[in-house]
Design a protein around this motif. Structure first.
Motif, PDB file in Angstrom:
ATOM      1  N   LYS A 385       0.966  -1.080   0.071  1.00 40.80           N
ATOM      2  CA  LYS A 385       0.050  -0.075   0.087  1.00 40.80           C
ATOM      3  C   LYS A 385       0.800   1.068   0.018  1.00 40.80           C
ATOM      4  O   LYS A 385       0.542   2.180  -0.561  1.00 40.80           O
ATOM      5  CB  LYS A 385      -1.003   0.048   1.093  1.00 40.80           C
ATOM      6  N   LEU A 386       1.906   1.208   0.768  1.00 37.92           N
ATOM      7  CA  LEU A 386       2.794   2.279   0.709  1.00 37.92           C
ATOM      8  C   LEU A 386       3.505   2.688  -0.647  1.00 37.92           C
ATOM      9  O   LEU A 386       3.446   3.886  -0.930  1.00 37.92           O
ATOM     10  CB  LEU A 386       3.897   2.171   1.919  1.00 37.92           C
ATOM     11  N   LEU A 387       3.642   1.626  -1.170  1.00 35.18           N
ATOM     12  CA  LEU A 387       4.137   1.769  -2.857  1.00 35.18           C
ATOM     13  C   LEU A 387       3.286   2.270  -3.633  1.00 35.18           C
ATOM     14  O   LEU A 387       3.561   3.212  -4.363  1.00 35.18           O
ATOM     15  CB  LEU A 387       5.066   0.679  -3.101  1.00 35.18           C
ATOM     16  N   ARG A 388       1.973   1.748  -3.674  1.00 40.13           N
ATOM     17  CA  ARG A 388       0.927   2.314  -4.177  1.00 40.13           C
ATOM     18  C   ARG A 388       0.564   3.871  -4.147  1.00 40.13           C
ATOM     19  O   ARG A 388       0.316   4.458  -5.291  1.00 40.13           O
ATOM     20  CB  ARG A 388      -0.323   1.441  -3.821  1.00 40.13           C
ATOM     21  N   ASP A 389       0.538   4.056  -2.950  1.00 43.21           N
ATOM     22  CA  ASP A 389       0.296   5.563  -2.635  1.00 43.21           C
ATOM     23  C   ASP A 389       1.529   6.412  -2.885  1.00 43.21           C
ATOM     24  O   ASP A 389       1.086   7.563  -3.435  1.00 43.21           O
ATOM     25  CB  ASP A 389       0.003   5.541  -1.137  1.00 43.21           C
ATOM     26  N   THR A 390       2.431   5.746  -2.927  1.00 45.32           N
ATOM     27  CA  THR A 390       3.564   6.814  -3.402  1.00 45.32           C
ATOM     28  C   THR A 390       3.754   7.044  -4.816  1.00 45.32           C
ATOM     29  O   THR A 390       3.832   8.102  -5.204  1.00 45.32           O
ATOM     30  CB  THR A 390       5.122   5.889  -3.045  1.00 45.32           C
ATOM     31  N   LEU A 391       3.622   6.077  -5.421  1.00 46.61           N
ATOM     32  CA  LEU A 391       3.327   6.225  -6.971  1.00 46.61           C
ATOM     33  C   LEU A 391       2.388   6.998  -7.421  1.00 46.61           C
ATOM     34  O   LEU A 391       2.584   7.654  -8.152  1.00 46.61           O
ATOM     35  CB  LEU A 391       3.283   4.682  -7.773  1.00 46.61           C
ATOM     36  N   GLN A 392       1.243   6.928  -6.764  1.00 45.89           N
ATOM     37  CA  GLN A 392       0.157   7.698  -7.087  1.00 45.89           C
ATOM     38  C   GLN A 392       0.470   9.254  -6.822  1.00 45.89           C
ATOM     39  O   GLN A 392       0.112  10.134  -7.754  1.00 45.89           O
ATOM     40  CB  GLN A 392      -1.325   7.421  -6.243  1.00 45.89           C
ATOM     41  N   SER A 393       1.114   9.451  -5.825  1.00 56.15           N
ATOM     42  CA  SER A 393       1.798  11.058  -5.390  1.00 56.15           C
ATOM     43  C   SER A 393       2.742  11.521  -6.386  1.00 56.15           C
ATOM     44  O   SER A 393       2.853  12.544  -6.657  1.00 56.15           O
ATOM     45  CB  SER A 393       2.362  10.856  -4.132  1.00 56.15           C
ATOM     46  N   PHE A 394       3.320  10.378  -7.004  1.00 56.12           N
ATOM     47  CA  PHE A 394       4.568  10.783  -8.014  1.00 56.12           C
ATOM     48  C   PHE A 394       4.057  10.756  -9.471  1.00 56.12           C
ATOM     49  O   PHE A 394       4.764  10.937 -10.419  1.00 56.12           O
ATOM     50  CB  PHE A 394       5.494   9.906  -7.730  1.00 56.12           C
ATOM     51  N   SER A 395       2.683  10.764  -9.662  1.00 52.22           N
ATOM     52  CA  SER A 395       1.992  10.773 -10.960  1.00 52.22           C
ATOM     53  C   SER A 395       2.378   9.717 -11.766  1.00 52.22           C
ATOM     54  O   SER A 395       2.932   9.638 -13.063  1.00 52.22           O
ATOM     55  CB  SER A 395       2.430  12.103 -11.743  1.00 52.22           C
ATOM     56  N   TRP A 396       2.341   8.318 -11.515  1.00 51.10           N
ATOM     57  CA  TRP A 396       2.743   7.246 -11.961  1.00 51.10           C
ATOM     58  C   TRP A 396       1.295   6.492 -12.662  1.00 51.10           C
ATOM     59  O   TRP A 396       0.607   6.376 -11.988  1.00 51.10           O
ATOM     60  CB  TRP A 396       3.250   6.001 -10.906  1.00 51.10           C
ATOM     61  N   ASN A 397       1.708   6.265 -13.778  1.00 45.39           N
ATOM     62  CA  ASN A 397       0.589   5.802 -14.682  1.00 45.39           C
ATOM     63  C   ASN A 397       0.509   4.181 -14.936  1.00 45.39           C
ATOM     64  O   ASN A 397      -0.334   3.668 -15.795  1.00 45.39           O
ATOM     65  CB  ASN A 397       0.356   6.619 -16.091  1.00 45.39           C
ATOM     66  N   GLY A 398       1.391   3.689 -14.356  1.00 46.57           N
ATOM     67  CA  GLY A 398       1.421   2.287 -14.499  1.00 46.57           C
ATOM     68  C   GLY A 398       2.633   1.644 -15.503  1.00 46.57           C
ATOM     69  O   GLY A 398       3.139   0.696 -15.501  1.00 46.57           O
ATOM     70  N   ARG A 399       3.171   3.036 -16.252  1.00 47.77           N
ATOM     71  CA  ARG A 399       3.983   2.467 -17.413  1.00 47.77           C
ATOM     72  C   ARG A 399       5.360   3.468 -17.085  1.00 47.77           C
ATOM     73  O   ARG A 399       6.557   3.220 -17.521  1.00 47.77           O
ATOM     74  CB  ARG A 399       3.464   2.755 -18.756  1.00 47.77           C
ATOM     75  N   GLY A 400       4.917   4.552 -16.432  1.00 49.32           N
ATOM     76  CA  GLY A 400       5.871   5.568 -16.274  1.00 49.32           C
ATOM     77  C   GLY A 400       5.549   6.863 -15.471  1.00 49.32           C
ATOM     78  O   GLY A 400       4.236   6.921 -15.003  1.00 49.32           O
TER      79      GLY A 400
END
Length: 428
Positions: A385-400
């Motif tokens: 969950k921490l990684l998922r939230d982090t990527l969301q906050s860094f504008s990660w779209n699943g590919r970049g």
């Protein structure tokens, strides 16, 4: 964030951290130091479950209510002054030094002294300067190491009477790190650029600048320094010593003539004009932050490991570059981990390696490499969950990443993910 006390409409600053041991340690050390007039006060701390709009469920967080510092950061304040004088720089230095002295008297090293963490209480001319952000603060027990991994002394002792004891030797590397940072800040306040200046601007410290830092090679160029007092130059020289034990102590700074001069020192400094260039200020702050990160090397014991099990980021990055096939998928070395959990941690460490090492190619190529290693890490860590939230906050779209990434910040959070995953695995 700004918050308002309903009964009085008084404004306060609100800092929100995930409720983790590191965050609690930050709050504990900050509260120990916060009674000093030149350290930002903590008003209240709440431990609550909070759910942000982008989150699927609440998370345990610490809500830290602090006094509002309306006057802004040090360099921004200087850029607003058309007539920032040497006397004013001396007064700022004295207040920052008094804050450090209080921390050091409690055997706490701040370890993140930079312009962004020196704030003015308000916009008045005589507004006090206060130190904030104890996120990297550490109890200095005397067993901390220099970048060459040579201990000054080893004398860990127990805590008592609110003051954390240390050995008779006055300064370990970490406290002296604060004094080095103070020297850099003084230099920049006086002239508007850093002491180990490099003409080559980049995201990381260039090799020539790094060499200057390691050898203590800096100058006082005539154009900006001709009107600056010899006292100011002397305190800078004595703080920017390569060997930590040769630097001024905190008491030596407070006793220095520059901080106690009866001279007018009303010469207008060139720094205010130069600091109006926001890009230049951002570059100074980035270089200083990276050097601080290099100085916060943890206590390590030297041991030899089989090459396949080493987590050294340089070796990891070289391995990544050497094991990438034509289809762009990274090959997993089965010797590096015996099960999926080990593989998942390996992939996260690859992300850190890509983030923290100097970038060899062009910006676009490096961004592509970061996206690739992040895809691999995400593939093996989707349940975190921490990684998922982090990527969301860094504008990660699943590919970049769709926006520019603060790599140092990403590396720090991925490190927390690794710690969380490791602790979870150990408990099972």
């Amino acid at each position: 964030r700004v918050c308002v006390k309903k009964s009085s409409q008084e404004r306060f600053a609100l800092k929100i951290l995930l409720d983790r041991p590191k965050a609690r340690n930050e709050v504990r050390l900050h509260m120990m130091c916060a009674t000093h007039p030149n350290i930002v006060q903590i008003i209240e701390v709440y431990a609550n479950s909070v759910q942000f709009p982008h989150e699927s469920s609440p998370r345990a967080r610490l809500l830290i209510v602090m006094e509002m510092m309306e006057g802004g950061e040090l360099f921004h304040r200087i850029s607003q002054h058309r007539h920032f004088t040497e006397k004013q720089a001396s007064q700022v230095t004295k207040q920052a030094t008094l804050a450090l002295q209080h921390c050091h008297s409690l055997n706490i090293a701040h370890r993140d002294l930079k312009p962004e963490n020196l704030l003015f209480k308000d916009n008045s001319l005589d507004a006090p300067v206060k130190l904030c952000d104890f996120g990297f603060a550490k109890v200095d027990q005397g067993d901390l190491m220099t970048p060459q991994f040579t201990p000054y002394y080893v004398a860990p002792q127990k805590e008592k009477s609110g003051i954390i004891p240390t050995s008779p030797t006055p300064y370990t590397y970490n406290k002296s790190c604060d004094l080095w940072s103070l020297g850099v800040i003084i230099y920049v306040m006086l002239c508007g650029y850093p002491p180990f200046y490099s003409k080559h601007h980049s995201r990381t410290i260039p090799k020539d600048m790094r060499k200057k830092i390691m050898t203590g090679s800096f100058e006082f160029p005539e154009e900006e320094w001709s009107q600056i007092s010899e006292m100011a130059k002397d305190i800078v020289r004595k703080l920017l010593k390569v060997k930590p034990e040769e630097r001024l102590t905190i008491e030596g700074v407070l006793d220095h003539p520059w901080l106690n001069s009866t001279e007018a020192l009303d010469n207008i400094l060139p720094s205010a004009q130069l600091m109006m260039d926001k890009a230049m200020v951002a570059g100074i702050q980035q270089a200083h932050a990276e050097q601080l990160a290099n100085m916060r090397i943890q206590d390590l014991k030297v041991s030899l490991k089989p090459l396949h099990s080493v987590n050294n980021p340089i070796l990891r990055k070289r391995k990544l570059l050497g094991t990438k096939p034509k289809d762009g998928v990274y090959i997993h070395d089965p010797e590096n981990g015996s099960n999926d959990s080990n593989v998942a941690l390996e992939k996260l460490r690859d992300v850190i390696a890509q983030c923290i090492l100097p970038q060899a190619g062009k910006g676009e190529n490096e961004d592509e490499k970061l996206n690739e290693v992040m895809q691999e890490a995400w593939k093996y860590n989707r349940e975190c969950k921490l990684l998922r939230d982090t990527l969301q906050s860094f504008s990660w779209n699943g590919r970049g990443f769709t926006d520019k990434v603060d790599r140092l910040k990403l590396a720090e959070i991925v490190k927390q993910v690794i710690e969380e995953q490791t602790n979870s695995h150990d408990s099972q």
